[in-house]
Write a protein that holds these residues in place. Structure first.
Motif, PDB file in Angstrom:
ATOM      1  N   VAL A 130       0.846  -1.057  -0.075  1.00  0.00           N
ATOM      2  CA  VAL A 130       0.170   0.117   0.127  1.00  0.00           C
ATOM      3  C   VAL A 130       0.802   1.208  -0.064  1.00  0.00           C
ATOM      4  CG1 VAL A 130      -1.927  -1.129   1.264  1.00  0.00           C
ATOM      5  CG2 VAL A 130      -0.104   0.065   2.568  1.00  0.00           C
ATOM      6  N   THR A 131       0.061   2.420  -0.080  1.00  0.00           N
ATOM      7  CA  THR A 131       0.868   3.728  -0.071  1.00  0.00           C
ATOM      8  C   THR A 131       0.948   3.863   1.553  1.00  0.00           C
ATOM      9  OG1 THR A 131       0.164   4.674  -1.947  1.00  0.00           O
ATOM     10  CG2 THR A 131       0.917   6.164  -0.419  1.00  0.00           C
ATOM     11  N   VAL A 132       2.106   4.215   2.080  1.00  0.00           N
ATOM     12  CA  VAL A 132       2.374   4.312   3.409  1.00  0.00           C
ATOM     13  C   VAL A 132       2.566   5.441   4.123  1.00  0.00           C
ATOM     14  CG1 VAL A 132       4.053   3.649   5.627  1.00  0.00           C
ATOM     15  CG2 VAL A 132       3.633   2.180   3.588  1.00  0.00           C
ATOM     16  N   ILE A 133       1.850   5.988   4.977  1.00  0.00           N
ATOM     17  CA  ILE A 133       2.117   7.183   5.714  1.00  0.00           C
ATOM     18  C   ILE A 133       2.384   7.124   7.022  1.00  0.00           C
ATOM     19  CG2 ILE A 133       1.018   9.310   6.595  1.00  0.00           C
ATOM     20  CD1 ILE A 133      -1.249   8.740   4.455  1.00  0.00           C
ATOM     21  N   SER A 134       3.711   7.576   7.370  1.00  0.00           N
ATOM     22  CA  SER A 134       4.291   7.167   9.165  1.00  0.00           C
ATOM     23  C   SER A 134       4.004   8.419   9.517  1.00  0.00           C
ATOM     24  CB  SER A 134       5.713   6.770   8.702  1.00  0.00           C
ATOM     25  OG  SER A 134       6.508   7.532   8.265  1.00  0.00           O
ATOM     26  N   GLU A 135       4.080   8.178  10.909  1.00  0.00           N
ATOM     27  CA  GLU A 135       3.823   9.173  11.839  1.00  0.00           C
ATOM     28  C   GLU A 135       4.981   9.294  12.830  1.00  0.00           C
ATOM     29  OE1 GLU A 135      -0.085  10.789  13.991  1.00  0.00           O
ATOM     30  OE2 GLU A 135       0.692   9.069  15.240  1.00  0.00           O
ATOM     31  N   VAL A 136       5.656  10.520  13.303  1.00  0.00           N
ATOM     32  CA  VAL A 136       6.823  10.901  14.002  1.00  0.00           C
ATOM     33  C   VAL A 136       6.232  11.418  15.257  1.00  0.00           C
ATOM     34  CG1 VAL A 136       8.813  11.723  14.348  1.00  0.00           C
ATOM     35  CG2 VAL A 136       8.299  10.637  12.151  1.00  0.00           C
ATOM     36  N   GLY A 137       6.936  11.254  16.460  1.00  0.00           N
ATOM     37  CA  GLY A 137       6.308  11.853  17.634  1.00  0.00           C
ATOM     38  C   GLY A 137       5.634  10.888  18.419  1.00  0.00           C
ATOM     39  N   SER A 138       5.551  11.297  19.910  1.00  0.00           N
ATOM     40  CA  SER A 138       4.930  10.371  20.873  1.00  0.00           C
ATOM     41  C   SER A 138       3.561  10.838  21.262  1.00  0.00           C
ATOM     42  CB  SER A 138       5.568  10.089  22.004  1.00  0.00           C
ATOM     43  OG  SER A 138       5.019   9.407  23.144  1.00  0.00           O
ATOM     44  N   LYS A 139       2.550  10.114  21.656  1.00  0.00           N
ATOM     45  CA  LYS A 139       1.523  10.759  22.256  1.00  0.00           C
ATOM     46  C   LYS A 139       1.520  10.997  23.812  1.00  0.00           C
ATOM     47  CE  LYS A 139      -1.739   8.535  19.022  1.00  0.00           C
ATOM     48  NZ  LYS A 139      -0.896   8.272  17.830  1.00  0.00           N
ATOM     49  N   ASP A 140       2.643  10.674  24.424  1.00  0.00           N
ATOM     50  CA  ASP A 140       2.872  10.881  25.684  1.00  0.00           C
ATOM     51  C   ASP A 140       3.581  12.373  25.879  1.00  0.00           C
ATOM     52  OD1 ASP A 140       3.913  11.051  28.054  1.00  0.00           O
ATOM     53  OD2 ASP A 140       4.869   9.076  28.112  1.00  0.00           O
ATOM     54  N   ALA A 141       2.897  13.185  26.463  1.00  0.00           N
ATOM     55  CA  ALA A 141       3.566  14.420  26.405  1.00  0.00           C
ATOM     56  C   ALA A 141       4.732  14.825  27.166  1.00  0.00           C
ATOM     57  CB  ALA A 141       2.369  15.408  27.210  1.00  0.00           C
ATOM     58  N   THR A 142       5.235  13.781  28.210  1.00  0.00           N
ATOM     59  CA  THR A 142       6.479  13.883  28.821  1.00  0.00           C
ATOM     60  C   THR A 142       7.522  13.372  27.887  1.00  0.00           C
ATOM     61  OG1 THR A 142       6.409  11.343  29.449  1.00  0.00           O
ATOM     62  CG2 THR A 142       5.254  13.265  30.783  1.00  0.00           C
ATOM     63  N   LYS A 143       7.290  12.859  26.552  1.00  0.00           N
ATOM     64  CA  LYS A 143       8.416  12.501  25.710  1.00  0.00           C
ATOM     65  C   LYS A 143       8.695  13.640  24.642  1.00  0.00           C
ATOM     66  CE  LYS A 143       7.890   7.461  25.993  1.00  0.00           C
ATOM     67  NZ  LYS A 143       7.749   6.060  25.186  1.00  0.00           N
ATOM     68  N   ILE A 144       9.700  14.226  24.666  1.00  0.00           N
ATOM     69  CA  ILE A 144      10.036  15.331  23.862  1.00  0.00           C
ATOM     70  C   ILE A 144      11.322  15.254  23.247  1.00  0.00           C
ATOM     71  CG2 ILE A 144      10.664  17.950  24.203  1.00  0.00           C
ATOM     72  CD1 ILE A 144       8.981  18.340  26.357  1.00  0.00           C
ATOM     73  N   PHE A 145      11.284  15.090  21.847  1.00  0.00           N
ATOM     74  CA  PHE A 145      12.364  14.776  21.219  1.00  0.00           C
ATOM     75  C   PHE A 145      13.251  16.307  20.684  1.00  0.00           C
ATOM     76  CE2 PHE A 145       9.823  11.150  19.426  1.00  0.00           C
ATOM     77  CZ  PHE A 145       9.953  10.628  20.430  1.00  0.00           C
ATOM     78  N   ALA A 146      14.323  16.124  20.718  1.00  0.00           N
ATOM     79  CA  ALA A 146      15.284  17.236  20.094  1.00  0.00           C
ATOM     80  C   ALA A 146      14.802  17.478  18.426  1.00  0.00           C
ATOM     81  CB  ALA A 146      16.865  16.892  20.399  1.00  0.00           C
ATOM     82  N   PRO A 147      15.243  18.369  18.125  1.00  0.00           N
ATOM     83  CA  PRO A 147      14.962  18.702  16.883  1.00  0.00           C
ATOM     84  C   PRO A 147      15.604  17.697  15.787  1.00  0.00           C
ATOM     85  CG  PRO A 147      15.236  20.734  17.800  1.00  0.00           C
ATOM     86  CD  PRO A 147      15.437  19.711  18.703  1.00  0.00           C
TER      87      PRO A 147
END
Length: 253
Positions: A130-147
Motif C-alpha cells: 500500500v501507500t504508507v504514511i508514517s507518523e513521528v512523535g509520541s502521544k506521551d506529552a512527557t516524551k520530548i524529542f530534540a529537533p
C-alpha cells in the motif's frame, strides 16, 4: 468556486501532493459521511479513521465505499497498526488491509515503544502492499524529542518508503510539535524544515490557531491533518485569505 475574486492564493488541484487536507473521522455514521461529502468532499484529500475506531465502527465496508465513491482515499489510524504489531499480528494486519481493500496505511509508534529500525522494516514491508504514511512523535506529552531526532526519524522513514510523514499532535493538538497549551514549538518546526521538504510532511493541526500559523509560515498549500469534518470549509477559507485570520495576508503577495 461560486463567483470570482481577484488576488486569491492559487491552490493545488486534486489529486495533489501538496496542500493536503487530512480529515479525522472519529466515528461518523453513514448519514453523517454522506452529509460531510456533500459539503466538504471537494476540499478533502484523505480521511483517517482515527486511532483504532475502525475495529468498533458499524457498517465499516459501507463507510469505506462512501468515501471511495467520492474519490477520497481512507486509511486506518496508526494506533490500529500498533495494536496488531504489539500482539505479534503484523501479518494479520496485512490481511485486514487486503480484506477491506485499503490502499493506504499508517505506521506509527506513538503508543508503543519500538526500535526505530524495526519500525522502518514495517514501513518497507507495507510499502510493497500500500501507500504508507508514517507518523513521528509520541502521544506521551512527557516524551520530548530534540529537533535533530525528529529530522533523523523523518529522513529514515521517508527512505524506508513513506509517502508522507505526519508530525504528531494527537487530535487535541497538545503534544509533539505543540506545547500542552497548543502553542507551536516554533524552533522545532523551523529546524525540521531545514532538512525535510515541506511537501513530505503532514502537520497535525486540529486547532484554528495552529492552522493559521502553518499557513502563514509555509503558504496556502501546506499539508494539514487531524482536521475535524466540520472545520474543512473554515480551513479552506483560511487557506484562501477569506477569513479574518489571513484576510490581508495574501493580498500583497
Amino acid at each position: 468556486m461560486n463567483y470570482t475574486l481577484n488576488n486569491i492564493p492559487e491552490r493545488t488541484v486534486k489529486p495533489r501532493q501538496k496542500g493536503l487536507t487530512m480529515v479525522m473521522d472519529k466515528g461518523l455514521s453513514l448519514r453523517q459521511v454522506e452529509d460531510f461529502l456533500e459539503v466538504a468532499g471537494t476540499h478533502t484529500d484523505i480521511v483517517k479513521l482515527g486511532w483504532a475506531t475502525s475495529y468498533v465502527t458499524p457498517n465499516l465496508k459501507e463507510k469505506l465505499a462512501l468515501y471511495r465513491s467520492a474519490g477520497i482515499p481512507v486509511y486506518f489510524g496508526g494506533t490500529l497498526f500498533e495494536a496488531f504489531a504489539i500482539r505479534n499480528q503484523f501479518e494479520d494486519y496485512q490481511r485486514v488491509l487486503d480484506e477491506f481493500g485499503m490502499e493506504y496505511a499508517e505506521v506509527s509508534d506513538g503508543s508503543m515503544d519500538i526500535v526505530h529500525e524495526e519500525k522502518c522494516e514495517y514501513i518497507a514491508k507495507l510499502a510493497k502492499q500500500v501507500t504508507v504514511i508514517s507518523e513521528v512523535g509520541s502521544k506521551d506529552a512527557t516524551k520530548i524529542f530534540a529537533p535533530y531526532k525528529w529530522i533523523q526519524l523523518m529522513k529514515a522513514e521517508i527512505e524506508a518508503g513513506s509517502w508522507k510523514v505526519i508530525a504528531e499532535a494527537r487530535e487535541g493538538g497538545n503534544v509533539g510539535i505543540y506545547r500542552g497549551t497548543g502553542e507551536v514549538r516554533e524552533g522545532l518546526v523551523d529546524e525540521i524544515l531545514t532538512q525535510i521538504p515541506d511537501e513530505r510532511i503532514i502537520w497535525e493541526a486540529p486547532q484554528k490557531e495552529q492552522q493559521v500559523w502553518f499557513i502563514k509560515l509555509i503558504g496556502s498549500n501546506v499539508n494539514l491533518g487531524n482536521i475535524a469534518p466540520a472545520e474543512v470549509i473554515p480551513l479552506e477559507t483560511i487557506r484562501l485569505g477569506l477569513r479574518g485570520d489571513t484576510f490581508d495576508y495574501f493580498l500583497n503577495k
